[in-house]
Design an enzyme around this catalytic site. Sequence first.
Site, PDB file in Angstrom:
ATOM      1  CG  HIS A  14      -1.825   1.139   1.350  1.00 23.99           C
ATOM      2  ND1 HIS A  14      -3.054   1.174   0.723  1.00 23.99           N
ATOM      3  CD2 HIS A  14      -1.709   2.323   1.984  1.00 23.99           C
ATOM      4  CE1 HIS A  14      -3.636   2.328   0.978  1.00 23.99           C
ATOM      5  NE2 HIS A  14      -2.853   3.038   1.739  1.00 23.99           N
ATOM      6  NE  ARG A  67      -5.144  -2.135 -10.053  1.00 27.09           N
ATOM      7  CZ  ARG A  67      -4.522  -0.978 -10.255  1.00 27.09           C
ATOM      8  NH1 ARG A  67      -5.215   0.155 -10.223  1.00 27.09           N
ATOM      9  NH2 ARG A  67      -3.220  -0.945 -10.477  1.00 27.09           N
ATOM     10  NE  ARG A 125      -7.566  -7.120 -12.399  1.00 29.97           N
ATOM     11  CZ  ARG A 125      -6.615  -6.696 -11.562  1.00 29.97           C
ATOM     12  NH1 ARG A 125      -5.346  -6.921 -11.851  1.00 29.97           N
ATOM     13  NH2 ARG A 125      -6.924  -6.034 -10.460  1.00 29.97           N
ATOM     14  CD  GLU A 172      -2.620 -11.823 -13.424  1.00 31.64           C
ATOM     15  OE1 GLU A 172      -2.682 -10.925 -12.575  1.00 31.64           O
ATOM     16  OE2 GLU A 172      -3.551 -12.618 -13.645  1.00 31.64           O
ATOM     17  CG  ASN A 222       2.282  -5.500  -9.702  1.00 31.19           C
ATOM     18  OD1 ASN A 222       3.287  -5.007 -10.188  1.00 31.19           O
ATOM     19  ND2 ASN A 222       1.234  -4.786  -9.355  1.00 31.19           N
ATOM     20  CG  ASP A 223      -0.488 -11.597  -9.332  1.00 26.43           C
ATOM     21  OD1 ASP A 223      -0.010 -11.741  -8.184  1.00 26.43           O
ATOM     22  OD2 ASP A 223      -1.685 -11.365  -9.532  1.00 26.43           O
ATOM     23  NE  ARG A 229       0.396  -9.064  -5.579  1.00 21.21           N
ATOM     24  CZ  ARG A 229      -0.310  -8.335  -6.418  1.00 21.21           C
ATOM     25  NH1 ARG A 229       0.289  -7.656  -7.364  1.00 21.21           N
ATOM     26  NH2 ARG A 229      -1.615  -8.276  -6.321  1.00 21.21           N
ATOM     27  CB  CYS A 237      -1.925  -3.518 -16.974  1.00 20.90           C
ATOM     28  SG  CYS A 237      -2.254  -5.228 -16.477  1.00 20.90           S
TER      29      CYS A 237
END
Length: 572
Positions: free
Chosen positions: A188, A290, A326, A415, A438-439, A449, A497
């Site tokens: 965050h 999202r 998504r 991913e 990220n994934d 992560r 993305c």
Amino acid sequence: MSEYTGVAVSAGRVIGKVRSMAPPVAEPAADERIAEDADVAAETARIKTAAAAVQETLTRRADRAEGNAKAVLEATAQMAADPTLVTTAEGMISSMRVTPERAVWAAGDQVAAMLESLGGYMAERAADVKDVRARIVAELRGEQAPGIPDVAEPFVLLAIDLAPADTATLDPAKVTALVTSDGGPQSHTAILARQLGLPAIVAAKGIDAIADGAEVFVDGARGTITDEVGDRECELAAAWAELQKNPLTYEGGGVSLTDGTRMTLLANVGGAKDAQKAAAANADGVGLFRTEFLFLDREDEPTVEEQTASYAEVFQHFPGKKVVVRTIDAGADKPLPFLTDDDEPNPALGVRAYRTSWEKRSVLTNQLDAIAAAAKASDATAWVMAPMISTLEDVEDFIGMCRERDIDPAGIMVETPSAAVTADRLMDACDFASIGTNDLTQYTMAADRMLGSLAHLNNPWQPAVLALVGSTCTGARTAGGDPEAFGETAKKPVGVCGEAAGDPALAVVLVGLGVNSLSMTPRSMPAVAKVLSTVSIDEAKRLAQLAVTARTADAARDAVRAELPILEQLGL
């Protein structure tokens, strides 16, 4: 000289004095009692005095704040004025002879539990109670209150990590850079820093040794913080300061490389407010919508009508442009009571995202119905993709659902390593792909992560991750029938993305690997556009090979940055 290294999450270079965020308030011992001859009335009065001081401080800060921060501080100040917590604590001193500190702590637990049992809005106030009780205990002890220091001059903030409530009160006019000892690149705190444009480093171990008030140089691009501030550091900080005075802009319409190859810059959004900001920043569309934010914090699935209205609010900001939607990415760090299983031993590797449709298909089909309805009523072009795709069977199943609803184009998120290495077959069955770095990074490196201790592995510069990005793009070009196609000429486009797309240096590498569009927070678009405009597609390919063949993630980053002098000129 002392230098500390962490994970770079937001570029920028500043010099400033350190202010450390107070550590979490320690819980008083359960057997902490007042002396036998103590004056109970006097001990009780201390609680009222401390609570009043906390209320006054919070009210004063709320008066100076704006927007969400003001609302958070006002709500917390109101809770400090609520007599329930104080009265409950006073009763404990009289009946159990515990210290005021222990009484406030235990009373906070009781009041919070009571609010949580009521559910809804009242349950949300439980966090405010715990925040207030910590502040009162700190006041009783004479300790620094938890949260971001309330000082007049700008400063570099050092912290273990920031809670969501802390980030609501973070003032970028005061905090010039952010360095945490915990957290990861997808935490965050990291996401907030990118949104605010603050230079930021996470997972920088040992920073608690830096003395409060010490002058330091923070390099958010390299992920370093040092107390040696010389001429070179001053030059770099001055370049960054100049960029803040004369910020780059992005006018939209795609960015042209020096050889004429065009790249589309898209925005990541979570709802209508984000979409409005992205449109104002001249984004060429949305590369990641999202949709799960509509589902979070709900006990029941939103209706098709609710979803249709929500999606339409986003679409309206991008007439004539594409919005990549998504489908719901529930599970792992985003559990939903009506869809996911809280008892999975390893939810990141469990039934999440598209996989939830295997047993509860209606949630996904209802969402696709809503997307299709919103798209038909809109001038935007809806591209729809499913997250957590691993096999050709996954692709064919999802694309079949889309085709039944006349959703076109329909694609997938890459991913998982399996999707990356079999992209030629998967892309034959769909229209496009978007890489979620990220994934993809966490699954490639087998590193959760969300764990700060693994942040060095969750680095998108990892050569293995970049190799899988390249494999995906190669597979897409094979499926599209044009192995030389880059940029807007690709028949089977591949976008990125994940957060990696917003790093200007990494954006060059991604383009060189064959990516056709980049999606990021709108704040990152001007810098990415500027840097891309200084290279040709052949130069991007060369730098991509430098990165993929590097020995380590740091070596990959350093090698590419050394070839892009524009980064130093801009202070990035």
